[in-house]
Design a protein around this motif. Structure first.
Motif, mmCIF file in Angstrom:
data_model
loop_
_atom_site.group_PDB
_atom_site.id
_atom_site.type_symbol
_atom_site.label_atom_id
_atom_site.label_comp_id
_atom_site.label_asym_id
_atom_site.label_seq_id
_atom_site.Cartn_x
_atom_site.Cartn_y
_atom_site.Cartn_z
ATOM 1 N N GLN A 1 0.840 -1.204 0.000
ATOM 2 C CA GLN A 1 0.000 0.000 0.000
ATOM 3 C C GLN A 1 0.872 1.249 0.000
ATOM 4 O O GLN A 1 0.574 2.224 -0.709
ATOM 5 C CB GLN A 1 -0.917 0.009 1.219
ATOM 6 C CG GLN A 1 -2.043 -0.994 1.172
ATOM 7 C CD GLN A 1 -2.849 -0.988 2.465
ATOM 8 O OE1 GLN A 1 -3.106 0.065 3.038
ATOM 9 N NE2 GLN A 1 -3.242 -2.160 2.934
ATOM 10 N N GLU B 1 -1.189 9.507 4.068
ATOM 11 C CA GLU B 1 -1.714 8.145 4.212
ATOM 12 C C GLU B 1 -0.573 7.164 4.498
ATOM 13 O O GLU B 1 -0.721 6.237 5.300
ATOM 14 C CB GLU B 1 -2.475 7.741 2.949
ATOM 15 C CG GLU B 1 -3.556 6.741 3.221
ATOM 16 C CD GLU B 1 -4.485 6.534 2.037
ATOM 17 O OE1 GLU B 1 -4.904 5.377 1.855
ATOM 18 O OE2 GLU B 1 -4.791 7.496 1.305
ATOM 19 N N CYS B 2 0.575 7.370 3.848
ATOM 20 C CA CYS B 2 1.753 6.536 4.133
ATOM 21 C C CYS B 2 2.165 6.669 5.600
ATOM 22 O O CYS B 2 2.462 5.674 6.260
ATOM 23 C CB CYS B 2 2.937 6.944 3.248
ATOM 24 S SG CYS B 2 2.871 6.340 1.566
ATOM 25 N N ALA C 1 0.282 7.524 8.119
ATOM 26 C CA ALA C 1 -0.728 6.877 8.960
ATOM 27 C C ALA C 1 -0.537 5.364 8.949
ATOM 28 O O ALA C 1 -0.623 4.713 9.996
ATOM 29 C CB ALA C 1 -2.126 7.259 8.485
ATOM 30 N N LEU C 2 -0.266 4.811 7.780
ATOM 31 C CA LEU C 2 -0.013 3.367 7.695
ATOM 32 C C LEU C 2 1.212 2.985 8.527
ATOM 33 O O LEU C 2 1.215 1.967 9.217
ATOM 34 C CB LEU C 2 0.201 2.944 6.239
ATOM 35 C CG LEU C 2 -1.036 2.805 5.374
ATOM 36 C CD1 LEU C 2 -0.650 2.653 3.905
ATOM 37 C CD2 LEU C 2 -1.864 1.617 5.833
ATOM 38 N N LEU D 1 1.008 4.232 -2.794
ATOM 39 C CA LEU D 1 0.807 5.634 -2.407
ATOM 40 C C LEU D 1 2.007 6.501 -2.792
ATOM 41 O O LEU D 1 1.840 7.650 -3.219
ATOM 42 C CB LEU D 1 0.532 5.725 -0.904
ATOM 43 C CG LEU D 1 -0.826 5.189 -0.475
ATOM 44 C CD1 LEU D 1 -0.878 4.967 1.030
ATOM 45 C CD2 LEU D 1 -1.943 6.130 -0.933
ATOM 46 N N MET E 1 -1.729 14.156 0.256
ATOM 47 C CA MET E 1 -2.663 13.184 0.818
ATOM 48 C C MET E 1 -2.068 11.771 0.780
ATOM 49 O O MET E 1 -2.213 11.006 1.730
ATOM 50 C CB MET E 1 -4.005 13.229 0.089
ATOM 51 C CG MET E 1 -4.764 14.538 0.294
ATOM 52 S SD MET E 1 -4.925 15.043 2.032
ATOM 53 C CE MET E 1 -5.891 13.723 2.679
ATOM 54 N N ALA E 2 -1.385 11.431 -0.306
ATOM 55 C CA ALA E 2 -0.773 10.099 -0.410
ATOM 56 C C ALA E 2 0.317 9.928 0.644
ATOM 57 O O ALA E 2 0.416 8.872 1.284
ATOM 58 C CB ALA E 2 -0.194 9.891 -1.812
#
Length: 178
Positions: free
Chosen positions: A36, A75-76, A78-79, A40, A71-72
């Protein structure tokens, strides 16, 4: 189309970091999370390469990150935070946008009580600073070098996270409380 040099630099960093993460994917227990992140990072790189820089009164603004890229990368992060088993610290994603923001990645002071752990902290911070300096000095065209520096930074940040956990345990011991 107005793609700035800093955006192109960020795109090459995103692709290099995606390669580093992808190289750690085979047989990894958090393989799905790492994949993922790779997707991203590719999305971020594409955004850096395709979204025009804003222009105000005829002046191209070079210190902004395209929305899709931001945003990508968020998200990285957060992951990474939600999946520590992936072995990727959330701070490493800041190295992608470093050419744009021109701000150093800040790590928390661990404040170890133990002199040995304090030396380890200083050593790690120094090694991180040297790797960042070399990454910043590298040419965006030299992808192999960029991949090497980002790989080193991923490893150093993982070591820093482990040291932070060790320091927290050591500082909490009754004999080390101040």
């Amino acid at each position: 189309m107005t793609i700035t040099a800093t955006a192109r630099d960020a795109a090459t960093r995103a692709r290099a970091l995606a390669y580093v993460v992808l190289s750690r994917t085979p047989l990894h227990r958090a393989q799905d999370v790492l994949m993922q992140m790779v997707t991203l990072l590719d999305t971020a790189a594409d955004a850096f390469e395709t979204e025009d820089a804003p222009v105000m009164d005829g002046i191209t603004i070079t210190n902004t990150t395209p929305f899709d890229a931001a945003m990508a990368l968020l998200e990285c992060q957060a992951l990474a935070e939600d999946n520590p088993a992936a072995g990727i610290a959330d701070a490493v994603f800041y190295y992608v946008t470093a050419p744009i923001g021109r701000r150093p990645v800040e790590l928390p002071a661990l404040n170890p009580v133990s002199p040995q752990l304090a030396r380890q902290e200083i050593s790690l911070l120094t090694r991180i600073a040297l790797a960042v300096h070399d990454l910043d000095a590298s040419s965006p065209a030299d992808e192999t070098t960029r991949i090497a520096y980002l790989s080193v930074l991923v490893d150093l940040h993982r070591q820093f996270a482990r040291l932070a956990a060790t320091v927290a345990v050591d500082n909490a011991r009754p004999c080390n409380r101040r």
